[in-house]
Design an enzyme around this catalytic site. Structure first.
Site, mmCIF file in Angstrom:
data_model
loop_
_atom_site.group_PDB
_atom_site.id
_atom_site.type_symbol
_atom_site.label_atom_id
_atom_site.label_comp_id
_atom_site.label_asym_id
_atom_site.label_seq_id
_atom_site.Cartn_x
_atom_site.Cartn_y
_atom_site.Cartn_z
ATOM 1 N NE ARG A 181 -2.386 -1.763 3.293
ATOM 2 C CZ ARG A 181 -2.259 -3.058 3.566
ATOM 3 N NH1 ARG A 181 -2.766 -3.957 2.755
ATOM 4 N NH2 ARG A 181 -1.656 -3.455 4.656
ATOM 5 C CD GLU A 236 3.490 -11.701 18.489
ATOM 6 O OE1 GLU A 236 2.828 -11.214 17.553
ATOM 7 O OE2 GLU A 236 3.006 -12.033 19.586
HETATM 8 P P1 AMP Z 1 4.908 -3.155 11.202
HETATM 9 O O1 AMP Z 1 6.171 -3.697 10.590
HETATM 10 O O2 AMP Z 1 4.446 -3.954 12.380
HETATM 11 O O3 AMP Z 1 5.015 -1.672 11.504
HETATM 12 O O4 AMP Z 1 3.754 -3.358 10.131
HETATM 13 C C1 AMP Z 1 3.615 -2.458 9.105
HETATM 14 C C2 AMP Z 1 3.101 -3.100 7.837
HETATM 15 O O5 AMP Z 1 2.069 -4.053 8.071
HETATM 16 C C3 AMP Z 1 2.541 -2.033 6.925
HETATM 17 O O6 AMP Z 1 2.983 -2.280 5.606
HETATM 18 C C4 AMP Z 1 1.039 -2.177 7.070
HETATM 19 O O7 AMP Z 1 0.399 -2.052 5.826
HETATM 20 C C5 AMP Z 1 0.803 -3.565 7.643
HETATM 21 N N1 AMP Z 1 -0.063 -3.553 8.846
HETATM 22 C C6 AMP Z 1 0.312 -3.847 10.116
HETATM 23 N N2 AMP Z 1 -0.712 -3.777 10.966
HETATM 24 C C7 AMP Z 1 -1.788 -3.408 10.241
HETATM 25 C C8 AMP Z 1 -3.167 -3.128 10.546
HETATM 26 N N3 AMP Z 1 -3.660 -3.225 11.816
HETATM 27 N N4 AMP Z 1 -3.984 -2.754 9.547
HETATM 28 C C9 AMP Z 1 -3.513 -2.639 8.284
HETATM 29 N N5 AMP Z 1 -2.243 -2.891 7.920
HETATM 30 C C10 AMP Z 1 -1.368 -3.266 8.874
#
Ligand code: AMP
Length: 177
Positions: A64, A101
């Site tokens: 996205r 995780e």
């Molecule tokens: P992180 O590495 O945990 O910061 O996860 C970020 C990535 O996961 C981004 O590319 C987001 O599009 C996706 N992502 C993580 N959590 C969500 C959520 N609750 N809703 C939508 N996309 C998420």
């Protein structure tokens, strides 16, 4: 707490409980993309923040981040580089592994995606734990880029993902604290 645009985003993003797995509330941004006026306002908002910062490349994180990144690159009249999940890019590439995780994941970029000394804006739709964006920053640092800003449409502030991005200028349009 929120400006008018953040309010519009908050009112338009769709919350999907227990997707893709139990306990996760997925932020579905597709209604934002379907609203042409809102999508354009978001693009202008991100562009205005950096229009005087001599950015030479927008870097979008799969998938996205590609959407908002492409609109922003178009608006600023500069190029777009893709940071992708493993084994998607066809040319010579560099990669960074990062902890999840359970297990590890990896992001990759073409070796010529960003030149040494380029001033980049890194963008994704959402900051959660910060692992993906931190790995993307490592990749850009490896390539010798200067990261001017790391931008998100949505930040799940309560997860404190920005702690993983220490030293970076992190900006989110809608921060859910
Ligand atoms: P992180 O590495 O945990 O910061 O996860 C970020 C990535 O996961 C981004 O590319 C987001 O599009 C996706 N992502 C993580 N959590 C969500 C959520 N609750 N809703 C939508 N996309 C998420």
């Amino acid at each position: 707490m929120k400006n008018a645009l953040a309010e519009r985003v908050a009112n338009t993003v769709r919350n999907i409980p227990d997707f893709p797995k139990p306990g996760i509330q997925f932020k579905d941004i597709t209604p934002v993309l379907q609203d042409g006026s809102l999508f354009r306002s978001i693009t202008h908002y991100f562009a205005e923040r950096v229009v005087d910062r001599e950015i030479t490349k927008i870097v979008g994180i799969e998938s996205r981040g590609f959407i908002f990144g492409a609109a922003l690159a178009h608006e600023l009249g500069i190029g777009l580089t893709l940071i992708r999940k493993p084994n998607k890019l066809p040319f010579e590439k560099i990669g960074v592994d990062y902890e999840l995780e359970y297990g590890t994941d990896r992001v990759e970029m073409h070796a010529d995606g960003v030149g040494n000394g380029e001033r980049v804006l890194l963008i994704d739709d959402l900051l959660a734990t910060g692992g993906t964006a931190a790995a993307a920053c490592d990749l850009l640092n490896q390539a010798g880029a200067e990261i001017v800003e790391v931008a998100f449409l949505i930040e799940l502030g309560f997860l404190e993902g920005r702690n993983k991005l220490e030293g970076q200028h992190v900006h989110s349009l809608w921060n859910i604290e």
